[in-house]
Design a protein around this motif. Structure first.
Motif, PDB file in Angstrom:
ATOM      1  N   PRO A  77       0.842  -1.198   0.000  1.00 44.52           N
ATOM      2  CA  PRO A  77       0.000   0.000   0.000  1.00 44.52           C
ATOM      3  C   PRO A  77       0.880   1.251   0.000  1.00 44.52           C
ATOM      4  CG  PRO A  77      -0.790  -1.584   1.630  1.00 44.52           C
ATOM      5  CD  PRO A  77       0.532  -2.095   1.134  1.00 44.52           C
ATOM      6  N   LEU A  78       0.581   2.179  -0.885  1.00 44.61           N
ATOM      7  CA  LEU A  78       1.368   3.415  -0.999  1.00 44.61           C
ATOM      8  C   LEU A  78       0.485   4.601  -0.641  1.00 44.61           C
ATOM      9  CD1 LEU A  78       3.969   4.925  -1.882  1.00 44.61           C
ATOM     10  CD2 LEU A  78       2.987   5.021  -4.184  1.00 44.61           C
ATOM     11  N   LEU A  79       0.798   5.244   0.484  1.00 44.38           N
ATOM     12  CA  LEU A  79       0.078   6.449   0.905  1.00 44.38           C
ATOM     13  C   LEU A  79       0.732   7.640   0.222  1.00 44.38           C
ATOM     14  CD1 LEU A  79      -2.031   7.819   2.766  1.00 44.38           C
ATOM     15  CD2 LEU A  79      -0.225   7.977   4.489  1.00 44.38           C
ATOM     16  N   LEU A  80       0.018   8.235  -0.700  1.00 41.64           N
ATOM     17  CA  LEU A  80       0.546   9.350  -1.497  1.00 41.64           C
ATOM     18  C   LEU A  80      -0.045  10.654  -0.971  1.00 41.64           C
ATOM     19  CD1 LEU A  80       2.280  10.125  -3.972  1.00 41.64           C
ATOM     20  CD2 LEU A  80       0.248   9.807  -5.390  1.00 41.64           C
ATOM     21  N   GLN A  81       0.797  11.453  -0.285  1.00 40.20           N
ATOM     22  CA  GLN A  81       0.356  12.724   0.271  1.00 40.20           C
ATOM     23  C   GLN A  81       0.841  13.856  -0.638  1.00 40.20           C
ATOM     24  OE1 GLN A  81       1.984  12.858   4.229  1.00 40.20           O
ATOM     25  NE2 GLN A  81       0.504  11.406   5.049  1.00 40.20           N
ATOM     26  N   GLU A  93       9.437  13.199   0.603  1.00 36.87           N
ATOM     27  CA  GLU A  93       9.876  12.397   1.751  1.00 36.87           C
ATOM     28  C   GLU A  93       9.184  11.042   1.664  1.00 36.87           C
ATOM     29  OE1 GLU A  93       9.850  14.093   5.923  1.00 36.87           O
ATOM     30  OE2 GLU A  93       8.232  12.602   6.091  1.00 36.87           O
ATOM     31  N   ILE A  94       9.964   9.980   1.760  1.00 33.39           N
ATOM     32  CA  ILE A  94       9.392   8.642   1.764  1.00 33.39           C
ATOM     33  C   ILE A  94       9.725   7.978   3.099  1.00 33.39           C
ATOM     34  CG2 ILE A  94      11.384   7.511   0.667  1.00 33.39           C
ATOM     35  CD1 ILE A  94       9.319   5.745  -0.851  1.00 33.39           C
ATOM     36  N   SER A  95       8.748   7.306   3.686  1.00 31.52           N
ATOM     37  CA  SER A  95       8.963   6.708   5.011  1.00 31.52           C
ATOM     38  C   SER A  95       8.259   5.362   5.112  1.00 31.52           C
ATOM     39  CB  SER A  95       8.462   7.650   6.110  1.00 31.52           C
ATOM     40  OG  SER A  95       7.086   7.936   5.934  1.00 31.52           O
ATOM     41  N   TYR A  96       8.895   4.443   5.843  1.00 34.77           N
ATOM     42  CA  TYR A  96       8.339   3.126   6.125  1.00 34.77           C
ATOM     43  C   TYR A  96       9.189   2.486   7.210  1.00 34.77           C
ATOM     44  CZ  TYR A  96      12.201   1.557   3.135  1.00 34.77           C
ATOM     45  OH  TYR A  96      13.439   1.331   2.594  1.00 34.77           O
ATOM     46  N   ARG A  97       8.552   1.680   8.066  1.00 30.70           N
ATOM     47  CA  ARG A  97       9.270   0.996   9.159  1.00 30.70           C
ATOM     48  C   ARG A  97      10.234   1.924   9.900  1.00 30.70           C
ATOM     49  NH1 ARG A  97      10.957  -5.045   6.958  1.00 30.70           N
ATOM     50  NH2 ARG A  97       8.848  -5.916   6.937  1.00 30.70           N
ATOM     51  N   GLU A  98       9.768   3.129  10.212  1.00 28.38           N
ATOM     52  CA  GLU A  98      10.549   4.122  10.957  1.00 28.38           C
ATOM     53  C   GLU A  98      11.771   4.616  10.190  1.00 28.38           C
ATOM     54  OE1 GLU A  98      11.427   2.560  14.812  1.00 28.38           O
ATOM     55  OE2 GLU A  98       9.310   2.414  15.393  1.00 28.38           O
ATOM     56  N   GLN A  99      11.877   4.289   8.902  1.00 34.25           N
ATOM     57  CA  GLN A  99      12.944   4.854   8.063  1.00 34.25           C
ATOM     58  C   GLN A  99      12.377   6.034   7.280  1.00 34.25           C
ATOM     59  OE1 GLN A  99      15.575   1.990   6.003  1.00 34.25           O
ATOM     60  NE2 GLN A  99      14.193   0.390   6.758  1.00 34.25           N
ATOM     61  N   GLU A 114      10.648   1.589  -5.243  1.00 39.80           N
ATOM     62  CA  GLU A 114      11.030   0.190  -5.510  1.00 39.80           C
ATOM     63  C   GLU A 114      11.893  -0.380  -4.384  1.00 39.80           C
ATOM     64  OE1 GLU A 114      12.855   0.342  -9.339  1.00 39.80           O
ATOM     65  OE2 GLU A 114      10.955   0.040 -10.409  1.00 39.80           O
ATOM     66  N   GLU A 115      12.825   0.444  -3.857  1.00 36.73           N
ATOM     67  CA  GLU A 115      13.661  -0.009  -2.746  1.00 36.73           C
ATOM     68  C   GLU A 115      12.812  -0.293  -1.501  1.00 36.73           C
ATOM     69  OE1 GLU A 115      16.753   2.784  -2.012  1.00 36.73           O
ATOM     70  OE2 GLU A 115      17.685   2.530  -3.994  1.00 36.73           O
ATOM     71  N   ALA A 116      11.854   0.583  -1.261  1.00 35.09           N
ATOM     72  CA  ALA A 116      10.971   0.383  -0.103  1.00 35.09           C
ATOM     73  C   ALA A 116      10.168  -0.907  -0.259  1.00 35.09           C
ATOM     74  CB  ALA A 116      10.033   1.577   0.054  1.00 35.09           C
ATOM     75  N   GLU A 130       2.332  -3.821   4.780  1.00 25.10           N
ATOM     76  CA  GLU A 130       2.875  -2.637   5.441  1.00 25.10           C
ATOM     77  C   GLU A 130       2.824  -1.425   4.519  1.00 25.10           C
ATOM     78  OE1 GLU A 130       6.340  -2.986   8.068  1.00 25.10           O
ATOM     79  OE2 GLU A 130       6.431  -5.095   7.448  1.00 25.10           O
ATOM     80  N   LEU A 131       2.592  -0.277   5.130  1.00 27.79           N
ATOM     81  CA  LEU A 131       2.360   0.957   4.377  1.00 27.79           C
ATOM     82  C   LEU A 131       3.655   1.704   4.077  1.00 27.79           C
ATOM     83  CD1 LEU A 131      -0.192   2.643   3.436  1.00 27.79           C
ATOM     84  CD2 LEU A 131       0.172   4.005   5.498  1.00 27.79           C
ATOM     85  N   ILE A 132       3.747   2.215   2.852  1.00 29.56           N
ATOM     86  CA  ILE A 132       4.814   3.142   2.453  1.00 29.56           C
ATOM     87  C   ILE A 132       4.179   4.512   2.285  1.00 29.56           C
ATOM     88  CG2 ILE A 132       6.524   3.732   0.683  1.00 29.56           C
ATOM     89  CD1 ILE A 132       6.568   0.749  -0.072  1.00 29.56           C
ATOM     90  N   THR A 133       4.793   5.532   2.868  1.00 35.86           N
ATOM     91  CA  THR A 133       4.249   6.892   2.759  1.00 35.86           C
ATOM     92  C   THR A 133       5.166   7.743   1.887  1.00 35.86           C
ATOM     93  OG1 THR A 133       3.215   6.759   4.941  1.00 35.86           O
ATOM     94  CG2 THR A 133       3.539   8.953   4.023  1.00 35.86           C
TER      95      THR A 133
END
Length: 607
Positions: A77-81, A93-99, A114-116, A130-133
């Motif tokens: 899932p990609l949360l696109l803000q 800014e891209i964030s996932y798993r506290e990165q 792609e790396e995320a 898990e969500l990628i923002t």
């Protein structure tokens, strides 16, 4: 979208900014802090079959290229803000798993996404929930937040699990079933809209179509003569949707290969619909620009409708978070004297509760005295059943009771030694059941003591371990003492003794229903023996539970309290009151949630 000939879009953004941004920021902030786990937040979720054109639509809305290809492209899932900033240069800014990774080059979006996905779902074609923002700030986007989900796969390809299709559908359903979600269904114009799985799934959870908006893509691939079918769909005549339809034309693979920019693709789309024989009259129901406006307004209106219910839920969450903070006890004091006072308070609370438990004044997970009574009732049942066995054994020796001389024997008996052997044999058979009763009650008492320890010393590992260790040790000692005393009681019962008056009373009670003659006195022996054995049953029926209650519960609680009080004389209070690391982490997290909820509540009240 700010293009040289799209001045109206800039005006639209500037006019809405003061009203739109606070609402969307509020939802995004709550989502960032994890409040969405307790409170379903308004969102627009993008769904579609594979190769429906989802990625192209999101590219056009965001102004940046996203991962493309065949098969499953969106694997998480990609949360696109999207945040409109009038005077701001492009940054993301891209964030996932506290990165968290910040960057200022739009061309790097594909690599970061792609790396995320590879980090979360592994390399290949697998998926992850898990969500990628991805947050983009730019003067060329609308204020909008979307959640892009994996495309629906019909058949698993090499390297994918056989149930990949069901996993994706399960993931999609988890999002779209929430009534707070607007479902954005992407459907190509060159397929039968009624057969698309994405729309069918939306119809299952949104039967009346009140929160579903459909995007029709690839209008340039429509077969000649089929334009009327698309017109009927867009004008809501085929499958009615309250939020309606928007038809868009995004970059195709050929245009991407020719390096057509997204800006040029927007201009190309505008000219396509302007010149189209059938679609030129649709006006606001076409183009990415109109779609972006519609989505922003739709999301804001949806948020506004959700505000009253959100406000109530936030108030409830505030109460829950405050209660959780209170359960974490007070933060550790820094002053040594205050620390000792706190230790006294914590241990005193435990002592009060364990004494109340031993008196039956409080209940933990289960009522201890109800549980003990069940075991005592079983013990009494064993004693009662043994009376029948006693009768059977006595019948076998009754023929030997034919002498009338009485020495030390009880009234009415002849061979007293034979009788005593019968009594002793049957009493010996009751020792093991009595020990089992001790063992069972000891386990339930220890469990209840452990529950109190865990509750009173939550977050204090030393106190928990110290109390747990002493509870177990003391219960070992007390159960041994209880068993020793019970065995002594059995040894005393082996003496086969009771006061004549007590025996005669019991014998009289048993004889009221039986008429014996002097000539048939031998047949009376079993009843005489039964009278004595019932006295034994009465004694043991009370003595065993009383000894267990005294040694295991009352004395056990007293000794545990004594051991806990010994800690008050220790010097290393810091060690004793050392908190679990997770307590501090949890406290910080709860405080952050509390601050966010208070902030959200204030914003909601102002809005």
């Amino acid at each position: 979208f700010i293009y040289d000939d799209l001045h109206t879009t800039r005006m639209f953004q500037d006019q809405l900014k003061e009203k739109v941004r606070p609402l969307i920021d509020l939802i995004d902030e709550m989502r960032y802090l994890g409040i969405e786990k307790q409170l379903n937040l308004p969102a627009i979720v993008v769904v579609g079959d594979q190769s429906s054109g989802k990625s192209s639509v999101l590219e056009a809305l965001s102004g940046v290229a996203l991962p493309r290809g065949t098969g499953i492209v969106t694997r998480c899932p990609l949360l696109l803000q999207l945040c409109y900033e009038k005077h701001n240069v492009w940054k993301a800014e891209i964030s996932y798993r506290e990165q968290i990774y910040e960057f200022t080059e739009p061309s790097k979006v594909v690599n970061y996404v792609e790396e995320a996905q590879n980090d979360l779902a592994g390399k290949g074609d697998g998926i992850c929930e898990e969500l990628i923002t991805l947050k983009i700030k730019s003067k060329t986007v609308c204020d909008l937040t979307l959640i892009d989900l994996p495309g629906i796969a019909r058949v698993a390809v090499k390297g994918q699990p056989e149930d990949i299709g069901e996993k994706i559908k399960g993931l999609i359903l988890n999002y779209i079933k929430r009534k707070e979600t607007i479902i954005l269904v992407v459907v190509p114009c060159n397929v039968d809209i009624a057969t698309t799985e994405a729309l069918q799934m939306a119809q299952q959870v949104d039967v009346e179509g009140t929160r579903t908006l459909a995007i029709l893509t690839k209008p340039d691939l429509i077969d000649p003569g089929a334009e009327r079918i698309i017109l009927d769909i867009v004008q809501n005549r085929t499958i009615p949707l309250n939020l309606g339809y928007v038809i868009v034309k995004c970059r195709g693979q050929k245009q991407i290969d020719e390096n057509m920019s997204i800006i040029d693709a927007i201009e190309d789309e505008k000219e396509f619909f302007k010149r189209h024989l059938h679609f030129s009259s649709l006006e606001e129901k076409t183009t990415i620009i109109n779609l972006s406006k519609k989505l922003t307004v739709t999301l804001v209106e949806h948020i506004k409708k959700s505000l009253p219910e959100m406000s109530e839920k936030i108030k409830k969450l505030l109460g829950d978070v405050r209660n959780k903070l209170n359960k974490l006890k007070h933060e550790p004091a820094l002053d040594p004297s205050e620390k000792r006072k706190h230790l006294i308070k914590v241990i005193t609370e435990f002592i009060e509760k364990i004494n109340q438990l031993s008196n039956g004044d409080i209940i933990t997970e289960e009522n201890l005295f109800v549980l003990m009574r069940k075991d005592y009732k079983q013990w009494m049942g064993i004693l009662t059943n043994s009376i029948e066995n006693y009768q059977k054994h006595v019948q076998e020796v009754a023929a030997e009771y034919d002498k009338t001389h009485r020495g030390s024997e009880l009234p009415g008996f002849s061979n007293y030694n034979v009788f005593r052997q019968v009594a002793q044999k049957l009493l010996g058979e009751l020792v093991n059941p009595a020990m089992m009763t001790v063992h069972t009650v000891r386990e339930m008492v220890q469990k209840q003591f452990d529950i109190l320890s865990k509750d009173c010393f939550e977050g204090y590992p030393f106190l928990q371990q110290f109390s747990k260790r002493n509870i177990e040790s003391i219960q070992d000692q007390q159960s041994q003492m209880a068993m020793g005393r019970i065995k002594e009681q059995f040894e005393m019962e082996m003496l086969v003794y009771t006061q004549d008056e007590i025996f005669n009373i019991q014998n009289k009670l048993d004889s009221e229903t039986t008429d014996y003659t002097e000539q048939d006195k031998r047949t009376n022996y079993p009843e005489l023996l039964k009278a004595y054995y019932e006295i034994v049953v009465q004694r043991m029926g009370d003595q065993v539970p009383m000894l267990i209650y005294y040694f295991i519960l009352k004395e056990g609680a007293k000794n545990v309290c004594s051991e806990m009080l010994s800690l008050l004389y220790e010097d290393d209070i810091d060690k004793i009151l050392q908190e679990d690391s997770y307590i501090e982490i949890n406290r910080v997290k709860l405080k952050a949630q509390l601050e966010c909820l208070l902030h959200a509540n204030e914003k909601l009240n102002n809005l």
